[in-house]
Enzyme design. Structure first.
Site, mmCIF file in Angstrom:
data_model
loop_
_atom_site.group_PDB
_atom_site.id
_atom_site.type_symbol
_atom_site.label_atom_id
_atom_site.label_comp_id
_atom_site.label_asym_id
_atom_site.label_seq_id
_atom_site.Cartn_x
_atom_site.Cartn_y
_atom_site.Cartn_z
ATOM 1 C CB SER A 1 -13.246 19.484 5.845
ATOM 2 O OG SER A 1 -12.589 19.665 7.067
ATOM 3 C CG ASP B 1 -14.024 19.534 10.804
ATOM 4 O OD1 ASP B 1 -13.790 18.540 11.497
ATOM 5 O OD2 ASP B 1 -13.311 19.867 9.842
ATOM 6 C CG ASP C 1 -13.267 15.958 7.830
ATOM 7 O OD1 ASP C 1 -13.402 16.993 8.511
ATOM 8 O OD2 ASP C 1 -12.282 15.759 7.081
ATOM 9 C CG ASP D 1 -10.103 17.712 9.093
ATOM 10 O OD1 ASP D 1 -11.139 18.257 9.530
ATOM 11 O OD2 ASP D 1 -9.546 18.063 8.032
#
Length: 437
Positions: free
Chosen positions: A91, A229, A231, A233
């Site tokens: 992440s 960020d 990834d 999410d």
């Protein structure tokens, strides 16, 4: 093994191919089909191979999405009629780290009971490996990103297309630029080339790390800026004048827009009073959860919860998915600006209050927290121990929590007046000191 956001840590130390193999075996015990994808970190290739091998050894078929945003992976579990999904990602953590996060068909992360089961299976090597005729197959699906874009275009309408700058952060969030373009927006990207060393900026989209985005938006005719960020999410935003919005302000805006009278919005215990006040203006209220998007998602699955969010940048619309979906948040924010006007003006509608934060170092944080709970139980009436110890006072609130990764006690205090905020912080620090820290 599992934190609030899955397994994370340095590659070659905490996170290894041996661990990924074991997770794959443990998930494969009761799964016929598993979806797996990864963020741009190069270590993700090895970890994906190891995890897929473990799952296949236990008879599960593996559908490999390749490079994909975490919300794309989470949604794809249901799209491909799979039993579980695995995101190989750390992440917003720095480049040396990687991790593993597990998803259910609803798009929700594995809950505490499911995580405990996986940990037990790994600890006890509780799986049965298939023979050569029973091993699962591995296939590739290249259509997940396009499917995600189509879903966002169906879920969001933008009547007056905007000019948007999207800082992908060298991560997997390019789906946001595609979706905004599909909705008719003019899109400029920054750091759009996936690169797990994150050369453009650190992965976490903080105000400090989004300086180039803020300057670009302010120096052009862009209506807003979006940052993700590694990834995707998480989603953070910059207004058209270059102002980086706090997470609490974004949470208040999203929550107020989603909620009607009688509705609830799920928020972690460290969320600002500004959110509760904004929701009160439309007859809605907050419901508190422990810190972590996993817990927000669990509460968001309740029928009267219409939205859930964390000030860190995780936003959940349960009618769409129980996964924090940064691209969906970006599109929803663009639609809000197109409908109601400049983001800077919308942000000014949210009254904000001073928040104070301080860390107290201690090697005995669990013992200290035990004594903190005893002390506040005797001194205060309005005490919650959902996550750490939160005390609500007439003039504000404070929260005392043990850090999950460092030898620290974290103290947060807020009030509607700066002097009161200082006083509440000192009161909280006094409790921690009395507890032996």
């Amino acid at each position: 093994m599992f934190g609030t956001s899955g397994i994370r840590g340095p590659v070659g130390d905490t996170v290894t191919s041996e661990l990924a193999l074991s997770v794959g075996r443990a998930v494969g015990v009761d799964a016929d089909r598993i979806v797996v994808g990864r963020d741009p970190r190069e270590s993700g290739r090895v970890l994906t191979d190891a995890l897929a091998a473990g799952a296949r050894e236990c008879g599960a078929d593996v559908i490999d999405l390749g490079l994909a945003a975490t919300p794309t992976i989470a949604r794809a579990v249901g799209w491909r009629d799979a039993d579980a999904g695995v995101a190989i990602t750390a992440s917003h953590n720095p480049a040396p780290d990687n991790g593993i996060k597990l998803w259910t068909p609803s798009g929700q992360a594995f809950d505490e009971d499911q995580r405990t089961t996986i940990e037990r299976r790994i600890r006890e090597a509780d799986w049965k490996l298939a023979d050569w005729t029973g091993q699962g197959e591995r296939s590739r699906w290249n259509g997940a990103r396009e499917r995600h874009v189509d879903r966002l275009a169906d879920a969001v309408a933008i009547d007056e297309p905007l000019s948007v700058v999207v800082d992908v952060g060298n991560g997997a969030g390019g789906v946001t630029a595609d979706a905004l373009a599909a909705l008719g927006c003019s899109v400029e990207t920054l750091n759009a080339q996936p690169d797990g060393s994150f050369p453009g900026r650190p992965s976490e989209p903080t105000a400090e790390n989004c300086g180039t985005l803020a300057a670009t938006v302010a120096g052009t005719d862009a209506d807003l800026g979006i940052a993700h960020d590694g990834d995707a999410d998480r989603m953070r935003a910059v207004a058209g004048d270059g102002t980086y919005l706090s997470g609490d302000v974004l949470l208040a805006l999203f929550g107020r827009e989603a909620a009607e009278e009688g509705d609830r919005v799920a928020v972690p215990v460290d969320t600002s009073l500004a959110v509760a006040d904004a929701l009160a203006s439309v007859g809605a209220e907050t419901t508190r959860t422990p810190v972590g998007d996993v817990y927000v998602a669990e509460r968001a699955s309740e029928s009267d919860v219409v939205f859930g969010g964390e000030p860190s940048g995780a936003w959940i619309w349960p009618e769409e998915t129980l996964c924090p979906d940064g691209p969906l948040a970006a599109c929803r924010l663009a639609a809000l600006v197109a409908r109601r006007g400049p983001l800077a003006e919308l942000a000014r509608e949210i009254e904000t209050y001073p928040i104070r934060r301080e860390n107290v170092e201690t090697e005995a944080k669990e013992d200290v927290m035990g004594r903190v709970r005893e002390l506040v139980a005797g001194r205060y009436d309005d005490v919650a121990t959902l996550d750490g110890v939160r005390v609500d006072r007439e003039n504000g609130w404070f929260l005392v929590r043990a850090s999950g990764t460092q030898p620290l006690i974290r103290v947060t205090a807020e009030a509607r007046d700066p002097e009161e905020a200082d006083a509440v912080l000192e009161e909280a620090l006094g409790v921690v000191s009395d507890a032996g820290a």
